[in-house]
Design a protein around this motif. Structure first.
Motif, PDB file in Angstrom:
ATOM      1  N   ASN A   1      52.452  12.703  66.185  1.00 44.80           N
ATOM      2  CA  ASN A   1      52.964  11.783  67.198  1.00 44.80           C
ATOM      3  C   ASN A   1      53.401  10.466  66.567  1.00 44.80           C
ATOM      4  OD1 ASN A   1      52.644  13.473  69.411  1.00 44.80           O
ATOM      5  ND2 ASN A   1      50.535  12.855  69.720  1.00 44.80           N
ATOM      6  N   ASP A   2      52.617   9.953  65.608  1.00 45.44           N
ATOM      7  CA  ASP A   2      52.969   8.694  64.953  1.00 45.44           C
ATOM      8  C   ASP A   2      54.284   8.817  64.190  1.00 45.44           C
ATOM      9  OD1 ASP A   2      50.680   7.518  65.962  1.00 45.44           O
ATOM     10  OD2 ASP A   2      49.571   7.623  64.067  1.00 45.44           O
ATOM     11  N   LYS A   3      54.477   9.916  63.478  1.00 45.67           N
ATOM     12  CA  LYS A   3      55.730  10.125  62.740  1.00 45.67           C
ATOM     13  C   LYS A   3      56.909  10.227  63.699  1.00 45.67           C
ATOM     14  CE  LYS A   3      53.162  12.551  59.217  1.00 45.67           C
ATOM     15  NZ  LYS A   3      52.643  13.875  58.898  1.00 45.67           N
ATOM     16  N   PHE A   4      56.703  10.956  64.785  1.00 45.82           N
ATOM     17  CA  PHE A   4      57.755  11.112  65.793  1.00 45.82           C
ATOM     18  C   PHE A   4      58.129   9.762  66.391  1.00 45.82           C
ATOM     19  CE2 PHE A   4      58.527  12.280  70.411  1.00 45.82           C
ATOM     20  CZ  PHE A   4      59.863  12.594  70.230  1.00 45.82           C
ATOM     21  N   LYS A   5      57.118   8.979  66.743  1.00 51.95           N
ATOM     22  CA  LYS A   5      57.357   7.673  67.364  1.00 51.95           C
ATOM     23  C   LYS A   5      58.038   6.734  66.365  1.00 51.95           C
ATOM     24  CE  LYS A   5      53.649   5.452  68.158  1.00 51.95           C
ATOM     25  NZ  LYS A   5      52.354   5.034  68.682  1.00 51.95           N
ATOM     26  N   ARG A   6      57.541   6.674  65.139  1.00 49.52           N
ATOM     27  CA  ARG A   6      58.144   5.776  64.151  1.00 49.52           C
ATOM     28  C   ARG A   6      59.563   6.206  63.794  1.00 49.52           C
ATOM     29  NH1 ARG A   6      53.234   4.430  59.889  1.00 49.52           N
ATOM     30  NH2 ARG A   6      52.027   3.147  61.336  1.00 49.52           N
TER      31      ARG A   6
ATOM     32  N   PRO B   1      56.524  -0.642  61.734  1.00 48.42           N
ATOM     33  CA  PRO B   1      56.962  -1.449  62.870  1.00 48.42           C
ATOM     34  C   PRO B   1      55.766  -1.947  63.674  1.00 48.42           C
ATOM     35  CG  PRO B   1      58.156   0.631  62.770  1.00 48.42           C
ATOM     36  CD  PRO B   1      57.077   0.700  61.749  1.00 48.42           C
ATOM     37  N   LYS B   2      55.900  -3.113  64.255  1.00 49.64           N
ATOM     38  CA  LYS B   2      54.800  -3.753  64.982  1.00 49.64           C
ATOM     39  C   LYS B   2      55.033  -3.714  66.489  1.00 49.64           C
ATOM     40  CE  LYS B   2      52.806  -5.647  61.239  1.00 49.64           C
ATOM     41  NZ  LYS B   2      52.621  -4.572  60.326  1.00 49.64           N
ATOM     42  N   GLY B   3      53.942  -3.919  67.220  1.00 57.13           N
ATOM     43  CA  GLY B   3      54.019  -4.004  68.676  1.00 57.13           C
ATOM     44  C   GLY B   3      53.917  -2.643  69.327  1.00 57.13           C
ATOM     45  N   ASN B   4      54.183  -2.601  70.598  1.00 53.48           N
ATOM     46  CA  ASN B   4      54.151  -1.359  71.354  1.00 53.48           C
ATOM     47  C   ASN B   4      55.480  -0.640  71.142  1.00 53.48           C
ATOM     48  OD1 ASN B   4      54.329   0.633  73.362  1.00 53.48           O
ATOM     49  ND2 ASN B   4      52.982  -0.503  74.739  1.00 53.48           N
ATOM     50  N   LEU B   5      55.490   0.301  70.201  1.00 53.18           N
ATOM     51  CA  LEU B   5      56.722   1.007  69.860  1.00 53.18           C
ATOM     52  C   LEU B   5      57.241   1.807  71.040  1.00 53.18           C
ATOM     53  CD1 LEU B   5      56.075   2.262  66.213  1.00 53.18           C
ATOM     54  CD2 LEU B   5      56.786   0.019  67.034  1.00 53.18           C
ATOM     55  N   ALA B   6      56.334   2.319  71.857  1.00 56.91           N
ATOM     56  CA  ALA B   6      56.759   3.104  73.025  1.00 56.91           C
ATOM     57  C   ALA B   6      57.659   2.260  73.929  1.00 56.91           C
ATOM     58  CB  ALA B   6      55.547   3.619  73.793  1.00 56.91           C
TER      59      ALA B   6
END
Length: 184
Positions: A45-50, A73-78
């Motif tokens: 999930n982290d790789k997908f989101k980033r 990357p910082k903050g709420n990436l979603a």
């Protein structure tokens, strides 16, 4: 190709590979390696989101800083990703964000989700209920196919005909059809 796009593709491909590995670990071991498979859910999930973030929100500076110094990357990436189409309409990242800090975190870091799954039977070993295994496989497949779709979106920025053809093919294979219809 700009570095933030190359970074996006690398992370999205890695997320897809995790999805494949989850399926292989579970299906090729009759569930014996389900705990190991579950521990890949959060990193996937982290790789997908980033990867999606680098495509939709990133720039050359952020990609180079990430690649050189591992500054993610910082903050709420979603929230940042969901400010951009098509994810402003399909808010899948918000759900992933919520799951990552509870359920998935426990599997990744040796929490009670792993321990309880290994002591649920009379012995010590993976003994997750079939419903939890199916849920994990379904999740991995959903993230994997969505990662492919995001990669196709990126590819479409460079060659729209190929990108659209691939999306149409994916849609034909994965979108349910009404009963009694089929394609070759």
């Amino acid at each position: 190709m700009p570095e933030h796009h190359r970074t996006a593709l690398a992370l999205l491909r890695a997320a897809y590979d995790d999805a494949v590995a989850i399926n292989m670990l579970v299906l090729n071991s009759s569930g014996e390696l389900a705990g190991s498979a579950f521990s890949l859910l959060r990193p996937m999930n982290d790789k997908f989101k980033r990867g999606s973030w680098f495509l939709l929100c990133g720039d050359e500076e952020s990609a180079l800083d990430f690649l050189k110094n591992d500054n993610a990357p910082k903050g709420n990436l979603a929230q940042q990703i969901e400010a951009h189409p098509p994810f402003d309409q399909f808010r899948i990242f918000s759900e992933l964000y919520q799951n990552a800090f509870g359920f998935f975190h426990s599997f990744t870091h040796g929490g009670n989700q792993i321990a309880n799954g290994y002591i649920a039977s009379n012995g010590i070993g993976a003994s997750y209920p079939e419903s939890k295994i199916i849920q994990a496989i379904d999740h991995a497949q959903a993230v994997g196919i969505t990662a492919v779709q995001v990669m196709v979106m990126l590819g479409g920025e460079y060659d729209s005909t190929t990108g659209n053809d691939i999306l149409d093919q994916l849609g034909a294979r994965f979108v349910p059809r009404p009963a009694g219809t089929h394609t070759d």
